[in-house]
Scaffold this active site. Structure first.
Site, PDB file in Angstrom:
ATOM      1  N   GLU A  60       0.820  -0.888  -0.113  1.00 24.76           N
ATOM      2  CA  GLU A  60       0.304  -0.392   0.343  1.00 24.76           C
ATOM      3  C   GLU A  60       0.833   1.152  -0.236  1.00 24.76           C
ATOM      4  O   GLU A  60       0.272   1.899  -0.736  1.00 24.76           O
ATOM      5  CB  GLU A  60      -0.741  -0.223   1.568  1.00 24.76           C
ATOM      6  N   TYR A  86      -6.456  -2.155   5.113  1.00 20.83           N
ATOM      7  CA  TYR A  86      -5.260  -2.184   4.685  1.00 20.83           C
ATOM      8  C   TYR A  86      -4.689  -0.477   4.486  1.00 20.83           C
ATOM      9  O   TYR A  86      -2.914  -0.932   3.582  1.00 20.83           O
ATOM     10  CB  TYR A  86      -5.325  -2.758   3.285  1.00 20.83           C
ATOM     11  N   ILE A  87      -4.929   0.669   4.804  1.00 18.99           N
ATOM     12  CA  ILE A  87      -4.345   1.917   4.187  1.00 18.99           C
ATOM     13  C   ILE A  87      -3.057   2.480   5.139  1.00 18.99           C
ATOM     14  O   ILE A  87      -2.703   3.236   4.318  1.00 18.99           O
ATOM     15  CB  ILE A  87      -5.318   2.435   3.960  1.00 18.99           C
ATOM     16  N   HIS A 129     -11.287  -6.258   7.409  1.00 21.30           N
ATOM     17  CA  HIS A 129     -12.217  -5.768   6.002  1.00 21.30           C
ATOM     18  C   HIS A 129     -13.781  -5.106   6.700  1.00 21.30           C
ATOM     19  O   HIS A 129     -14.595  -4.865   5.715  1.00 21.30           O
ATOM     20  CB  HIS A 129     -12.747  -7.089   5.595  1.00 21.30           C
TER      21      HIS A 129
END
Length: 338
Positions: A60, A86-87, A129
């Site tokens: 990322e 996931y950032i 998620h």
């Protein structure tokens, strides 16, 4: 007008801009041949070529770092982070590089990049998620943070984001990807059929990044919402039969403060709802702004309806999610206050 889901509207926005402007590129994990885990980029590689829609390694920080370099050199990259969860490895690139580039270079360079990422629950994805990290990014000066609630806005806002000369974080509520719902069920209830697919104009159009949209209008209460929560707020207003302004903020930064102040001064009561955790959530900032600008007009304490201060649970997703029952309680509390 065409009938589209939010996925289709987002894909169409990228297709329109890639067709109009060869400087627009789309890349990220699995966005090319596979078309993205939610199929938002399906068909773009086949239509526009491997060099304009391509896959990246699972990095990322690398994805956003490459996008910044491209943007500084005249391209308009649209980078996808597969899930907002996931950032965080890219946070330094976003906060320290992309958002500051115009200022640090005294305007010699800009960062016209768009970062797309799905947010919130809706797929029973549990803690890895399902996060809603928007408040972390509204704290960054120089970065715009946008979150649509319907297909029409999704396409128009995304085109505006791609055309903007500063970095834009484009948050996509995954629970709305394939259609809205009534706030307590995955599918719309009776009476919501007209909203299952949104009417979306063909071709190019834009929605301003800093303009809220009034969903319903009334005199007794203001509900501030964005993303998925817009549908919960609208359902509660309809089911309770109350006279209320429901404002879809659409853009969190820049924020349409004028629309908020005008509404709260009219109604004298305010409820804020968002899916993210309560502590340090964006609702706290909204509450402070309402208090600062509307204190002498308020007839009741401001109420917040939010997610829990816990990691997003897997098995208890619908309990974590701020639905109609919790919002209805908050509305009743505000309406009863003297």
């Amino acid at each position: 007008m065409a009938k589209m889901s939010m996925i289709e509207a987002i894909r169409d926005a990228m297709d329109v801009k890639m067709t109009e402007d060869r400087d627009v590129l789309v890349f990220g994990e699995d966005v090319g041949y596979f078309g993205g885990v939610f199929r938002c980029t399906a068909g773009l590689q086949e239509k526009h070529g491997l060099h304009r829609c391509f896959d990246t390694p699972i990095s990322e920080g690398g994805i956003v770092g490459i996008a910044i370099g491209m943007a500084a050199n005249g391209l308009r990259p649209v980078a996808e982070i597969q899930f907002a969860d996931y950032i965080y490895p890219a946070y330094d690139q976003i906060a320290s590089e992309a958002s500051r580039l115009r200022y640090r270079s005294n305007g010699d360079f800009t960062a016209p990049l768009t970062i797309r990422t799905p947010v919130g629950g809706g797929i029973y994805g549990g803690t890895t998620h399902s996060q809603s990290p928007e408040a972390l990014f509204t704290h960054i000066s120089g970065l715009k943070t946008v979150i649509p609630s319907n297909p029409y806005d999704a396409k128009g806002l995304l085109i505006s984001a791609i055309e903007d000369n500063d970095p834009v974080l484009f948050l996509e509520p995954k629970r709305l990807y394939n259609g809205p719902f009534d706030g307590d069920h995955q599918k719309p209830s009776v009476g919501w059929k007209s909203h299952e697919l949104g009417e979306v104009p063909e071709g190019h159009y834009t929605v301003p990044l800093a303009k809220a949209r009034k969903i319903t209008e009334g005199n007794d209460l203001t509900i501030l919402a964005y993303g998925t929560m817009v549908w919960v707020a609208e359902a509660v207003v309809k089911n309770m039969g109350i006279s209320a302004d429901v404002l879809d903020l659409r853009s969190l930064l820049p924020l349409d403060l004028d629309a908020i102040v005008e509404s709260v001064k009219k109604t004298g009561r305010c409820v804020i709802i968002h899916e993210a955790t309560r502590t340090s959530g964006f609702g706290g900032e909204l509450s402070a702004l309402v208090q600062e600008h509307c204190f002498y007009y308020l007839e009741a304490p401001i109420q917040r309806v939010t997610g829990w201060d816990t990691p997003y649970p897997h098995a208890q997703e619908w309990a974590f999610f701020p639905g109609q029952k919790r919002l209805t309680r908050a509305v009743k509390t505000v309406m009863k206050a003297a």
